[in-house]
Design an enzyme around this catalytic site. Structure first.
Site, PDB file in Angstrom:
ATOM      1  N   HIS A  47     -17.205 -18.680  30.261  1.00 19.34           N
ATOM      2  CA  HIS A  47     -16.526 -19.669  31.084  1.00 19.34           C
ATOM      3  C   HIS A  47     -15.922 -20.734  30.183  1.00 19.34           C
ATOM      4  O   HIS A  47     -16.374 -20.939  29.056  1.00 19.34           O
ATOM      5  CB  HIS A  47     -17.492 -20.327  32.075  1.00 19.34           C
ATOM      6  CG  HIS A  47     -18.052 -19.366  33.080  1.00 19.34           C
ATOM      7  ND1 HIS A  47     -19.171 -19.646  33.829  1.00 19.34           N
ATOM      8  CD2 HIS A  47     -17.644 -18.134  33.448  1.00 19.34           C
ATOM      9  CE1 HIS A  47     -19.437 -18.623  34.627  1.00 19.34           C
ATOM     10  NE2 HIS A  47     -18.515 -17.703  34.413  1.00 19.34           N
ATOM     11  N   THR A  48     -14.907 -21.407  30.695  1.00 19.59           N
ATOM     12  CA  THR A  48     -14.265 -22.473  29.928  1.00 19.59           C
ATOM     13  C   THR A  48     -15.217 -23.657  29.791  1.00 19.59           C
ATOM     14  O   THR A  48     -15.693 -24.206  30.783  1.00 19.59           O
ATOM     15  CB  THR A  48     -12.968 -22.930  30.622  1.00 19.59           C
ATOM     16  OG1 THR A  48     -12.092 -21.816  30.747  1.00 19.59           O
ATOM     17  CG2 THR A  48     -12.284 -24.015  29.808  1.00 19.59           C
ATOM     18  N   ASN A  49     -15.503 -24.021  28.551  1.00 16.98           N
ATOM     19  CA  ASN A  49     -16.368 -25.172  28.289  1.00 16.98           C
ATOM     20  C   ASN A  49     -15.580 -26.412  27.915  1.00 16.98           C
ATOM     21  O   ASN A  49     -16.008 -27.529  28.177  1.00 16.98           O
ATOM     22  CB  ASN A  49     -17.360 -24.843  27.175  1.00 16.98           C
ATOM     23  CG  ASN A  49     -18.354 -23.772  27.577  1.00 16.98           C
ATOM     24  OD1 ASN A  49     -18.809 -23.758  28.716  1.00 16.98           O
ATOM     25  ND2 ASN A  49     -18.676 -22.875  26.664  1.00 16.98           N
TER      26      ASN A  49
END
Length: 274
Positions: A47-49
């Site tokens: 997931h985009t952090n």
């Protein structure tokens, strides 16, 4: 006891080796087994952090005859002013605009979904157009759902439009949604650093609701121009060029790129930082 254990171990290894030999004699290729697997199936879920290319502040303002939104044209790659001519305002239908602060890739994703939503509505051919209130509600649900999946869209959205759901003439509509699904409507909305630098200026100019209802579009444009100048002075992620969108009962007008470089003549009197 050791001899028996060694015998069982070698027996198991011979059985495995025998099975491999039989498998190879059958001339079975391994390629079809992995042919239908995609890269995402073989790698862990990610997931985009941290957003990569981001846009900064939005300023939205309700006027007596329209809604105004201003965003600059900068896409920052970290602290680098990488892209200087992007647009963070899109048209959704006939009387709705959506502006974004945050990850530009997520903005492109949500823009594609909105285009699909409008296209599906037109294919129904039922003379019902999606208005700003419907777009606001749908975006609120989408961002909240992504938050509950622990995979949020890194966006703060401002939805502006001309709402005809409550009256035939229509009323200006301005709303805000953040990345965790918190949403509200207001007469003036700011995101990013504008919430700290510009909101006090708006409150000083528009101290009460009566001032907001009588604010003309011309005065609203002047106010937004002053706000964008303040942001360029004070926000290191801001840019002097910006887009201005106006939504009224006649439709949507997104003006060409405007510039506001401010006045830097005082800089020659600043000393002590050499």
């Amino acid at each position: 006891g050791f001899t028996k254990t060694l015998h069982n171990f070698l027996k198991q290894k011979l059985q495995i080796l025998y099975s491999i030999i039989i498998f190879l004699k059958m001339n079975v290729s391994l390629t079809p087994i992995f042919q239908n697997l995609q890269d995402s199936d073989l790698s862990p879920s990610c997931h985009t952090n941290h957003p990569t290319v981001t846009g900064t502040s939005i300023i939205g303002l309700l006027c007596s005859d329209c809604v105004l939104i201003a965003t600059d044209t900068l896409g920052s790659y970290g602290s680098l002013s990488r892209f200087t001519s992007i647009s963070r305002i899109i048209e959704v239908g006939r009387h709705t605009t959506v502006a974004v602060t945050g990850d530009f890739a997520d903005f492109q994703f949500i823009s594609d979904r909105l285009d699909e939503k409008v296209r599906q509505s037109r294919l129904l051919d039922d003379n019902i157009n999606i208005g700003p209130r419907e777009i606001f509600s749908w975006l609120n649900r989408v961002l909240y759902y992504r938050r509950t999946q622990l995979n949020p869209l890194w966006l703060n959205l401002v939805v502006a439009g001309w709402d005809k759901s409550l009256s035939s003439e229509g009323l200006p509509f301005l709303s805000y949604i953040d990345m965790v699904g918190t949403a509200y409507e207001d007469s003036s909305i700011t995101t990013g650093m504008a919430s700290y630098l510009v909101k006090p200026l708006l409150r000083k100019t528009l101290p009460n609701v009566e001032n907001e209802r009588t604010l003309t579009s011309e005065n609203g444009r002047k106010l937004l121009s002053e706000c964008m100048k303040v942001l360029f002075y004070r926000d290191c992620r801001a840019y002097p060029k910006y887009h201005l969108a106006a939504v009224s009962k006649e439709g949507i007008i997104i003006e060409d790129v405007l510039s506001n470089f401010g006045n830097w003549t005082i800089a020659e009197y600043v000393h002590g930082y050499d």
